[in-house]
Design a protein around this motif. Structure first.
Motif, PDB file in Angstrom:
ATOM      1  N   ARG A 195      12.497 -24.113  -2.714  1.00  0.00           N
ATOM      2  CA  ARG A 195      13.448 -24.564  -3.721  1.00  0.00           C
ATOM      3  C   ARG A 195      14.217 -23.439  -4.411  1.00  0.00           C
ATOM      4  O   ARG A 195      15.380 -23.573  -4.708  1.00  0.00           O
ATOM      5  CB  ARG A 195      12.732 -25.387  -4.796  1.00  0.00           C
ATOM      6  N   ARG A 196      13.547 -22.331  -4.742  1.00  0.00           N
ATOM      7  CA  ARG A 196      14.185 -21.277  -5.537  1.00  0.00           C
ATOM      8  C   ARG A 196      13.914 -19.908  -4.939  1.00  0.00           C
ATOM      9  O   ARG A 196      12.938 -19.713  -4.236  1.00  0.00           O
ATOM     10  CB  ARG A 196      13.623 -21.273  -6.947  1.00  0.00           C
ATOM     11  N   ARG A 197      14.761 -18.977  -5.303  1.00  0.00           N
ATOM     12  CA  ARG A 197      14.530 -17.581  -4.880  1.00  0.00           C
ATOM     13  C   ARG A 197      13.456 -16.940  -5.735  1.00  0.00           C
ATOM     14  O   ARG A 197      12.732 -16.063  -5.269  1.00  0.00           O
ATOM     15  CB  ARG A 197      15.812 -16.781  -5.001  1.00  0.00           C
ATOM     16  N   ALA A 198      13.391 -17.318  -7.025  1.00  0.00           N
ATOM     17  CA  ALA A 198      12.388 -16.793  -7.950  1.00  0.00           C
ATOM     18  C   ALA A 198      12.096 -17.860  -8.994  1.00  0.00           C
ATOM     19  O   ALA A 198      12.939 -18.714  -9.278  1.00  0.00           O
ATOM     20  CB  ALA A 198      12.883 -15.527  -8.623  1.00  0.00           C
ATOM     21  N   TYR A 199      10.918 -17.814  -9.557  1.00  0.00           N
ATOM     22  CA  TYR A 199      10.494 -18.755 -10.578  1.00  0.00           C
ATOM     23  C   TYR A 199      10.298 -18.010 -11.886  1.00  0.00           C
ATOM     24  O   TYR A 199       9.658 -16.958 -11.912  1.00  0.00           O
ATOM     25  CB  TYR A 199       9.180 -19.431 -10.164  1.00  0.00           C
ATOM     26  N   VAL A 200      10.853 -18.567 -12.959  1.00  0.00           N
ATOM     27  CA  VAL A 200      10.707 -17.973 -14.284  1.00  0.00           C
ATOM     28  C   VAL A 200       9.865 -18.921 -15.125  1.00  0.00           C
ATOM     29  O   VAL A 200      10.253 -20.074 -15.353  1.00  0.00           O
ATOM     30  CB  VAL A 200      12.080 -17.747 -14.949  1.00  0.00           C
ATOM     31  N   LEU A 201       8.710 -18.424 -15.566  1.00  0.00           N
ATOM     32  CA  LEU A 201       7.826 -19.215 -16.406  1.00  0.00           C
ATOM     33  C   LEU A 201       8.115 -18.885 -17.858  1.00  0.00           C
ATOM     34  O   LEU A 201       8.161 -17.713 -18.245  1.00  0.00           O
ATOM     35  CB  LEU A 201       6.368 -18.910 -16.066  1.00  0.00           C
ATOM     36  N   THR A 202       8.317 -19.929 -18.665  1.00  0.00           N
ATOM     37  CA  THR A 202       8.627 -19.749 -20.078  1.00  0.00           C
ATOM     38  C   THR A 202       7.472 -20.281 -20.925  1.00  0.00           C
ATOM     39  O   THR A 202       6.530 -20.882 -20.396  1.00  0.00           O
ATOM     40  CB  THR A 202       9.915 -20.517 -20.449  1.00  0.00           C
ATOM     41  N   ALA A 203       7.567 -20.092 -22.219  1.00  0.00           N
ATOM     42  CA  ALA A 203       6.529 -20.568 -23.138  1.00  0.00           C
ATOM     43  C   ALA A 203       6.310 -22.078 -22.977  1.00  0.00           C
ATOM     44  O   ALA A 203       5.183 -22.558 -23.063  1.00  0.00           O
ATOM     45  CB  ALA A 203       6.885 -20.220 -24.569  1.00  0.00           C
ATOM     46  N   THR A 204       7.358 -22.815 -22.698  1.00  0.00           N
ATOM     47  CA  THR A 204       7.257 -24.256 -22.510  1.00  0.00           C
ATOM     48  C   THR A 204       6.341 -24.632 -21.352  1.00  0.00           C
ATOM     49  O   THR A 204       5.630 -25.630 -21.418  1.00  0.00           O
ATOM     50  CB  THR A 204       8.666 -24.863 -22.265  1.00  0.00           C
ATOM     51  N   ASP A 205       6.320 -23.828 -20.315  1.00  0.00           N
ATOM     52  CA  ASP A 205       5.462 -24.095 -19.146  1.00  0.00           C
ATOM     53  C   ASP A 205       3.983 -24.000 -19.479  1.00  0.00           C
ATOM     54  O   ASP A 205       3.150 -24.555 -18.759  1.00  0.00           O
ATOM     55  CB  ASP A 205       5.785 -23.117 -18.013  1.00  0.00           C
ATOM     56  N   PHE A 206       3.646 -23.319 -20.563  1.00  0.00           N
ATOM     57  CA  PHE A 206       2.247 -23.107 -20.915  1.00  0.00           C
ATOM     58  C   PHE A 206       1.741 -24.083 -21.972  1.00  0.00           C
ATOM     59  O   PHE A 206       0.613 -23.987 -22.419  1.00  0.00           O
ATOM     60  CB  PHE A 206       2.031 -21.657 -21.390  1.00  0.00           C
TER      61      PHE A 206
END
Length: 87
Positions: free
Chosen positions: A75-86
């Motif tokens: 789906r993506r080249r890179a994944y960015v995890l943010t505070a919301t993901d945690f």
């Protein structure tokens, strides 16, 4: 294939203000970033580069669990995890 994290290396990406780490889906490398804000201290004060890396190391297993949930093959080249993901 299941997303795995056999290599525990990580680095701080100053441009993105995030910790970079790599997952693997079979032979495919999947880059991830955890924003520094997601690694912020409980008092909300931003962490330095060294503190971000230490915080990443302390929460490595849970970060990998969140990365597995966020991952969608191809789906993506890179994944960015943010505070919301945690949350």
């Amino acid at each position: 294939m299941t997303l795995e994290f056999p290599n525990r290396s990580r680095s701080f990406d100053e441009t993105r203000n995030a910790v970079r780490f790599i997952g693997y889906d079979g032979m495919f490398e999947v880059p991830f970033f955890v924003e520094a804000d997601a690694l912020s201290r409980p008092d909300g004060i931003a962490r330095s580069e060294a503190e971000c890396l230490t915080a990443f190391d302390a929460a490595c297993n849970s970060i990998h669990d969140v990365a597995r949930k966020a991952y969608a093959p191809g789906r993506r080249r890179a994944y960015v995890l943010t505070a919301t993901d945690f949350r």
